[in-house]
Design an enzyme around this catalytic site. Sequence first.
Site, PDB file in Angstrom:
ATOM      1  N   HIS A 197      -7.643   4.586   0.722  1.00 56.08           N
ATOM      2  CA  HIS A 197      -7.018   3.410   1.328  1.00 56.08           C
ATOM      3  C   HIS A 197      -5.563   3.275   0.886  1.00 56.08           C
ATOM      4  O   HIS A 197      -5.276   3.079  -0.295  1.00 56.08           O
ATOM      5  CB  HIS A 197      -7.824   2.177   0.891  1.00 56.08           C
ATOM      6  CG  HIS A 197      -7.370   0.892   1.468  1.00 56.08           C
ATOM      7  ND1 HIS A 197      -6.978  -0.179   0.709  1.00 56.08           N
ATOM      8  CD2 HIS A 197      -7.252   0.492   2.764  1.00 56.08           C
ATOM      9  CE1 HIS A 197      -6.655  -1.190   1.491  1.00 56.08           C
ATOM     10  NE2 HIS A 197      -6.809  -0.820   2.741  1.00 56.08           N
ATOM     11  N   ARG A 198      -4.649   3.423   1.822  1.00 56.40           N
ATOM     12  CA  ARG A 198      -3.193   3.436   1.554  1.00 56.40           C
ATOM     13  C   ARG A 198      -2.872   4.518   0.519  1.00 56.40           C
ATOM     14  O   ARG A 198      -1.951   4.370  -0.284  1.00 56.40           O
ATOM     15  CB  ARG A 198      -2.704   2.067   1.093  1.00 56.40           C
ATOM     16  CG  ARG A 198      -3.210   0.905   1.947  1.00 56.40           C
ATOM     17  CD  ARG A 198      -2.685  -0.436   1.497  1.00 56.40           C
ATOM     18  NE  ARG A 198      -3.439  -1.527   2.120  1.00 56.40           N
ATOM     19  CZ  ARG A 198      -3.267  -2.818   1.882  1.00 56.40           C
ATOM     20  NH1 ARG A 198      -2.336  -3.196   1.031  1.00 56.40           N
ATOM     21  NH2 ARG A 198      -4.004  -3.732   2.490  1.00 56.40           N
ATOM     22  N   ASP A 219      -1.272   3.156   7.358  1.00 56.60           N
ATOM     23  CA  ASP A 219      -0.992   2.016   8.240  1.00 56.60           C
ATOM     24  C   ASP A 219       0.384   2.243   8.855  1.00 56.60           C
ATOM     25  O   ASP A 219       1.315   2.636   8.151  1.00 56.60           O
ATOM     26  CB  ASP A 219      -0.942   0.711   7.433  1.00 56.60           C
ATOM     27  CG  ASP A 219      -2.294   0.320   6.868  1.00 56.60           C
ATOM     28  OD1 ASP A 219      -3.297   0.427   7.590  1.00 56.60           O
ATOM     29  OD2 ASP A 219      -2.335  -0.096   5.688  1.00 56.60           O
ATOM     30  N   GLU A 258      -3.917   3.923  11.233  1.00 51.21           N
ATOM     31  CA  GLU A 258      -4.114   2.605  11.853  1.00 51.21           C
ATOM     32  C   GLU A 258      -2.884   2.172  12.640  1.00 51.21           C
ATOM     33  O   GLU A 258      -1.761   2.155  12.105  1.00 51.21           O
ATOM     34  CB  GLU A 258      -4.422   1.561  10.768  1.00 51.21           C
ATOM     35  CG  GLU A 258      -4.590   0.172  11.382  1.00 51.21           C
ATOM     36  CD  GLU A 258      -5.036  -0.904  10.397  1.00 51.21           C
ATOM     37  OE1 GLU A 258      -5.347  -0.588   9.234  1.00 51.21           O
ATOM     38  OE2 GLU A 258      -5.057  -2.073  10.809  1.00 51.21           O
ATOM     39  N   GLU A 318      -5.492   7.370   4.280  1.00 45.58           N
ATOM     40  CA  GLU A 318      -5.336   6.292   5.257  1.00 45.58           C
ATOM     41  C   GLU A 318      -3.875   5.892   5.369  1.00 45.58           C
ATOM     42  O   GLU A 318      -3.182   5.700   4.355  1.00 45.58           O
ATOM     43  CB  GLU A 318      -6.150   5.058   4.841  1.00 45.58           C
ATOM     44  CG  GLU A 318      -6.315   4.098   6.001  1.00 45.58           C
ATOM     45  CD  GLU A 318      -5.864   2.674   5.746  1.00 45.58           C
ATOM     46  OE1 GLU A 318      -5.894   1.867   6.686  1.00 45.58           O
ATOM     47  OE2 GLU A 318      -5.434   2.364   4.615  1.00 45.58           O
ATOM     48  N   ASP A 343      -9.601   2.070  -2.730  1.00 43.35           N
ATOM     49  CA  ASP A 343      -8.380   2.341  -3.507  1.00 43.35           C
ATOM     50  C   ASP A 343      -8.690   3.338  -4.625  1.00 43.35           C
ATOM     51  O   ASP A 343      -7.777   3.840  -5.270  1.00 43.35           O
ATOM     52  CB  ASP A 343      -7.866   1.038  -4.151  1.00 43.35           C
ATOM     53  CG  ASP A 343      -7.557  -0.060  -3.132  1.00 43.35           C
ATOM     54  OD1 ASP A 343      -7.427   0.261  -1.944  1.00 43.35           O
ATOM     55  OD2 ASP A 343      -7.445  -1.231  -3.544  1.00 43.35           O
ATOM     56  N   HIS A 345       1.984  -1.223   5.264  1.00 43.40           N
ATOM     57  CA  HIS A 345       0.905  -2.136   5.642  1.00 43.40           C
ATOM     58  C   HIS A 345       1.429  -3.413   6.284  1.00 43.40           C
ATOM     59  O   HIS A 345       0.932  -3.858   7.321  1.00 43.40           O
ATOM     60  CB  HIS A 345       0.052  -2.483   4.414  1.00 43.40           C
ATOM     61  CG  HIS A 345      -1.023  -3.469   4.717  1.00 43.40           C
ATOM     62  ND1 HIS A 345      -0.840  -4.836   4.663  1.00 43.40           N
ATOM     63  CD2 HIS A 345      -2.301  -3.291   5.145  1.00 43.40           C
ATOM     64  CE1 HIS A 345      -1.939  -5.452   5.016  1.00 43.40           C
ATOM     65  NE2 HIS A 345      -2.858  -4.539   5.312  1.00 43.40           N
ATOM     66  N   LYS A 391      -1.014  -0.694  13.513  1.00 42.71           N
ATOM     67  CA  LYS A 391      -0.892  -2.092  13.054  1.00 42.71           C
ATOM     68  C   LYS A 391      -0.001  -2.849  14.043  1.00 42.71           C
ATOM     69  O   LYS A 391       1.002  -2.301  14.515  1.00 42.71           O
ATOM     70  CB  LYS A 391      -0.209  -2.139  11.692  1.00 42.71           C
ATOM     71  CG  LYS A 391      -1.122  -1.810  10.527  1.00 42.71           C
ATOM     72  CD  LYS A 391      -1.568  -3.080   9.814  1.00 42.71           C
ATOM     73  CE  LYS A 391      -2.494  -2.793   8.664  1.00 42.71           C
ATOM     74  NZ  LYS A 391      -3.753  -3.521   8.749  1.00 42.71           N
TER      75      LYS A 391
HETATM   76  O1  G3P Z   1      -7.894  -0.067   7.824  1.00 41.95           O
HETATM   77  C1  G3P Z   1      -9.003  -0.504   7.091  1.00 41.95           C
HETATM   78  C2  G3P Z   1      -8.452  -1.485   6.202  1.00 41.95           C
HETATM   79  O2  G3P Z   1      -7.351  -0.873   5.641  1.00 41.95           O
HETATM   80  C3  G3P Z   1      -8.055  -2.707   6.960  1.00 41.95           C
HETATM   81  O3  G3P Z   1      -7.421  -3.521   6.138  1.00 41.95           O
HETATM   82  O4  G3P Z   1      -5.430  -4.786   5.784  1.00 41.95           O
HETATM   83  O5  G3P Z   1      -5.877  -2.809   4.361  1.00 41.95           O
HETATM   84  O6  G3P Z   1      -5.201  -2.488   6.706  1.00 41.95           O
HETATM   85  P1  G3P Z   1      -5.899  -3.379   5.740  1.00 41.95           P
HETATM   86 CA    CA Z   2      -5.457  -0.150   7.073  1.00 43.24          CA
END
Ligand code: G3P
Ligand code: CA
Length: 291
Positions: free
Chosen positions: A37-38, A66, A146, A64, A275, A79, A148
């Site tokens: 995640h990120r 964004d 993603e 991941e 994370d 993000h 966004k």
């Molecule tokens: O993309 C899955 C999750 O990352 C969604 O939440 O706010 O971290 O992009 P966010």
């Molecule tokens: Ca995300």
Amino acid sequence: MPIKFVIIFILLFSIAGCSSLKEDFTVSPDSFIVIGHRGASAYAPEHTIASYEMAAQLGADYIEIDLQMTKDGKLAAMHDQTVDRTTDRSGAVQSFTLEELQQLDAGSWFNREHPGYADPAYSRLKVPSLEDIFQHFGSSVNYYIETKSPDLYPGMEAELLRLLHEYGLIGSKKDNARVIIQSFSSKSLERIHREESDIPLIQLISYKEKAELTDHEIKKLQKYAAGIGPNYNMIDEEYVKKARENGLLVHPYTINKQNEMEEGVAWGITGAFTDFSDTLTEVISNHDQKE
Ligand code: G3P
Ligand code: CA
């Protein structure tokens, strides 16, 4: 047949087997995916090359990313819609050109907020464009991207698909899970599905209360999505079971506690955003050994 030819034959066969496994990689409900995640955002400044590299080293199957869009129409990894939280400046991403955005310090905030993982080198990190990321990693990693705020950025999906084609990351039936695209916007995913129906798409959902999946929602999702990405704290085993019985992958966000990772895996989720890619990789490995 002389023994040395037998050995060469076995070696060649194993090499061919390995490479075809990689080339045929697909998102399957039978194989769990760890989504960094990120990047490895517990340990390094989110959405930087350093964070993505660390995620891959810690065992993430996907990094991941964004996406936001700059004033000059370039896709950049961030993000938030503004640069306030993760750089040394303030303002909307779309008020900067890519060149301007890349003057900013994208790492010092992390050193201040996470002194236990601080590294002086992080203060020199830049906001990467999506193209920078593709140039850096090529096909050495898998991407979970993603879109966004797509309503804010007309043309975002077209630019994303253009870059994915340019870098040879989509278009091969054999390799159709190199890239997964996710969004909270069904319109954004449907636009992508109309152009590139082979890319697995994940519909993100943010539940405010206990999650339920109706038959009507499932039918709608099945038209364009390979699966769903709900917030983990609102789902339960019944939800996961229903989604999977209807052929949907389930990739909840964001699971950082080991006991919740174990719980989600026991429910049958098919991947998760975290994370802590190292912890989730270990949980999966322990789970597989018990099976
Ligand atoms: O993309 C899955 C999750 O990352 C969604 O939440 O706010 O971290 O992009 P966010
Ligand atoms: Ca995300």
